[in-house]
Design an enzyme around this catalytic site. Structure first.
Site, PDB file in Angstrom:
ATOM      1  N   SER A 188       0.874  -1.178   0.000  1.00 33.06           N
ATOM      2  CA  SER A 188       0.000   0.000   0.000  1.00 33.06           C
ATOM      3  C   SER A 188       0.909   1.225   0.000  1.00 33.06           C
ATOM      4  CB  SER A 188      -0.906  -0.008   1.232  1.00 33.06           C
ATOM      5  OG  SER A 188      -1.660  -1.193   1.282  1.00 33.06           O
ATOM      6  N   LYS A 231      -6.512   2.258  -2.919  1.00 28.86           N
ATOM      7  CA  LYS A 231      -6.248   1.477  -1.697  1.00 28.86           C
ATOM      8  C   LYS A 231      -6.257   2.397  -0.472  1.00 28.86           C
ATOM      9  CE  LYS A 231      -4.981  -1.514   1.278  1.00 28.86           C
ATOM     10  NZ  LYS A 231      -5.924  -2.492   1.801  1.00 28.86           N
ATOM     11  N   LYS A 253      -0.586   4.956   8.278  1.00 31.78           N
ATOM     12  CA  LYS A 253       0.130   5.353   7.041  1.00 31.78           C
ATOM     13  C   LYS A 253      -0.831   5.480   5.870  1.00 31.78           C
ATOM     14  CE  LYS A 253       1.202   2.157   4.491  1.00 31.78           C
ATOM     15  NZ  LYS A 253       1.604   0.944   3.762  1.00 31.78           N
TER      16      LYS A 253
HETATM   17  P1  NAD Z   1       4.723  -6.614   7.671  1.00 28.85           P
HETATM   18  O1  NAD Z   1       5.355  -5.526   8.450  1.00 28.85           O
HETATM   19  O2  NAD Z   1       4.170  -7.823   8.349  1.00 28.85           O
HETATM   20  O3  NAD Z   1       5.741  -7.140   6.538  1.00 28.85           O
HETATM   21  C1  NAD Z   1       6.648  -6.330   5.858  1.00 28.85           C
HETATM   22  C2  NAD Z   1       7.906  -7.143   5.657  1.00 28.85           C
HETATM   23  O4  NAD Z   1       8.852  -6.373   4.903  1.00 28.85           O
HETATM   24  C3  NAD Z   1       8.602  -7.508   6.974  1.00 28.85           C
HETATM   25  O5  NAD Z   1       8.781  -8.920   7.041  1.00 28.85           O
HETATM   26  C4  NAD Z   1       9.942  -6.762   6.905  1.00 28.85           C
HETATM   27  O6  NAD Z   1      11.006  -7.469   7.508  1.00 28.85           O
HETATM   28  C5  NAD Z   1      10.128  -6.646   5.407  1.00 28.85           C
HETATM   29  N1  NAD Z   1      11.035  -5.568   4.992  1.00 28.85           N
HETATM   30  C6  NAD Z   1      11.052  -4.292   5.430  1.00 28.85           C
HETATM   31  N2  NAD Z   1      12.009  -3.599   4.773  1.00 28.85           N
HETATM   32  C7  NAD Z   1      12.584  -4.468   3.897  1.00 28.85           C
HETATM   33  C8  NAD Z   1      13.620  -4.346   2.925  1.00 28.85           C
HETATM   34  N3  NAD Z   1      14.266  -3.184   2.710  1.00 28.85           N
HETATM   35  N4  NAD Z   1      13.965  -5.442   2.201  1.00 28.85           N
HETATM   36  C9  NAD Z   1      13.335  -6.625   2.412  1.00 28.85           C
HETATM   37  N5  NAD Z   1      12.330  -6.795   3.309  1.00 28.85           N
HETATM   38  C10 NAD Z   1      11.973  -5.719   4.040  1.00 28.85           C
HETATM   39  O7  NAD Z   1       3.591  -5.904   6.800  1.00 28.85           O
HETATM   40  P2  NAD Z   1       2.318  -6.578   6.092  1.00 28.85           P
HETATM   41  O8  NAD Z   1       1.168  -6.539   7.041  1.00 28.85           O
HETATM   42  O9  NAD Z   1       2.723  -7.837   5.425  1.00 28.85           O
HETATM   43  O10 NAD Z   1       2.017  -5.446   4.987  1.00 28.85           O
HETATM   44  C11 NAD Z   1       2.812  -5.304   3.816  1.00 28.85           C
HETATM   45  C12 NAD Z   1       2.139  -4.268   2.924  1.00 28.85           C
HETATM   46  O11 NAD Z   1       0.805  -4.709   2.625  1.00 28.85           O
HETATM   47  C13 NAD Z   1       1.995  -2.887   3.595  1.00 28.85           C
HETATM   48  O12 NAD Z   1       2.167  -1.888   2.624  1.00 28.85           O
HETATM   49  C14 NAD Z   1       0.560  -2.909   4.117  1.00 28.85           C
HETATM   50  O13 NAD Z   1       0.055  -1.603   4.273  1.00 28.85           O
HETATM   51  C15 NAD Z   1      -0.128  -3.728   3.060  1.00 28.85           C
HETATM   52  N6  NAD Z   1      -1.344  -4.453   3.485  1.00 28.85           N
HETATM   53  C16 NAD Z   1      -1.372  -5.181   4.662  1.00 28.85           C
HETATM   54  C17 NAD Z   1      -2.539  -5.857   5.010  1.00 28.85           C
HETATM   55  C18 NAD Z   1      -2.657  -6.665   6.287  1.00 28.85           C
HETATM   56  O14 NAD Z   1      -3.782  -7.055   6.651  1.00 28.85           O
HETATM   57  N7  NAD Z   1      -1.573  -6.975   6.989  1.00 28.85           N
HETATM   58  C19 NAD Z   1      -3.659  -5.825   4.161  1.00 28.85           C
HETATM   59  C20 NAD Z   1      -3.574  -5.130   2.956  1.00 28.85           C
HETATM   60  C21 NAD Z   1      -2.412  -4.441   2.633  1.00 28.85           C
END
Ligand code: NAD
Length: 298
Positions: A100, A175, A244
């Site tokens: 997102s 989104k 965010k």
């Molecule tokens: P999360 O924090 O669980 O996962 C993010 C991952 O990215 C982590 O494992 C972290 O270690 C990794 N990361 C961070 N910086 C990095 C880098 N430079 N290189 C490699 N890996 C790196 O987040 P999430 O809940 O999986 O969400 C991910 C995206 O999806 C976000 O943008 C969020 O807004 C979106 N999203 C989440 C949900 C939800 O329900 N969790 C739903 C829809 C959208």
């Protein structure tokens, strides 16, 4: 028609990246995955993924590279920063940013990748961890129509529908706007429980009445009882990420010179809650923040 599936690189194996990569692996794709967290990479490898030590390694040999990372800044860093993934991609490769992210940042990234002969579409998702596990995500896709068609089979391994919204960045705009509407529905339901509760109405009766009435929304339906009234506050989507997204929507309105007062108020509320409750908080803990205002515990 080609008879081999494209190799997919996947950066970001967090709460969403884990189940999404499992769906891709289950559909027969070779998935090369990277994450800063070694535990996340180990879990991905145990599910049949190809563990990579860096984003650049995950991109190497990939025809399609998916990012599922916290923010636009992290996506840009992973693709174009030191040890950049984009340098490992061949011309003609396609990057799909499923994070997102912020729409104007996505447009700028698209120009930088195009200069290297690499395509970009934005394809953020809705449905959270439960629908990522079942492959039922709603996928909101912005960018060149031919690139979206190229990505469609890969996206449909993770989602039940791909909704094209227009130019690059429009998926990310939608989104953010969707999450504003969703967050507003959750905060409103929590306030109804808090006010109704103080007036003596049982919280579960408040939710039942909302669900039988015009106040019903996704949060009253699938979040209030399992995650708020139960006290678990464990939906799998963090408060920091929700804050965010709402800020992204508010920034977009400001960039378009639109006042959007409800959006501005929501962005401020969720920023305050996120700062107050800290990094580990789930977004459903907005209830605790709102309840704390009554007792002056912010
Ligand atoms: P999360 O924090 O669980 O996962 C993010 C991952 O990215 C982590 O494992 C972290 O270690 C990794 N990361 C961070 N910086 C990095 C880098 N430079 N290189 C490699 N890996 C790196 O987040 P999430 O809940 O999986 O969400 C991910 C995206 O999806 C976000 O943008 C969020 O807004 C979106 N999203 C989440 C949900 C939800 O329900 N969790 C739903 C829809 C959208």
């Amino acid at each position: 028609m080609r008879d081999t599936l494209p190799v997919i690189g996947f950066i970001g194996l967090g709460q969403m990246g884990q189940p999404m990569t499992r769906r891709l692996i289950g559909a027969g794709y070779t998935v090369r995955g990277a994450d800063l967290s070694a535990a996340a990479v180990d879990a991905f490898a145990a599910a049949g993924g190809v563990a990579c030590a860096s984003a650049a390694e995950a991109a190497s040999g990939a025809e399609i590279l998916i990012t599922m990372l916290p923010t636009s800044a992290v996506v840009r860093e992973a693709l174009l920063g030191a040890g950049a993934a984009a340098a490992s991609l061949a011309a003609g490769a396609l990057v799909i940013d499923m994070s997102s992210s912020a729409p104007l940042d996505t447009r700028a990234l698209g120009e930088d990748l195009a200069a290297r002969g690499i395509g970009l579409i934005d394809a953020p998702v809705s449905g959270g961890v439960p629908r990522a596990i079942t492959g039922q995500l709603a996928i909101i896709a912005g960018g060149d129509a031919a690139l979206i068609e190229r990505a469609r089979p890969v996206l449909l391994a993770m989602g039940k529908a791909v909704i094209a919204t227009g130019a690059l960045g429009s998926g990310h705009a939608m989104k953010a706007l969707n999450n504003y509407v969703s967050a507003a529905g959750l905060a409103a339901a929590c306030e109804a429980v808090i006010v109704g509760g103080k007036f003596g109405i049982d919280p579960s009766v408040v939710v039942d009445v909302l669900n039988a009435s015009t106040g019903r929304n996704n949060s009253t339906d699938v979040k209030m009882k399992p995650f708020v009234l139960s006290g678990s506050f464990a939906s799998g989507f963090s408060m920091a990420l929700m804050a965010k997204d709402i800020r992204t929507a508010a920034d977009l309105a400001a960039q378009l010179d639109l006042p959007a007062p409800g959006l501005a108020a929501a962005a401020d509320l969720w920023d305050r809650a996120s700062i107050s409750l800290g990094k580990a908080a789930d977004h459903t803990a907005i209830h605790q923040f709102l309840a704390g205002l009554d007792t002056g515990e912010e």
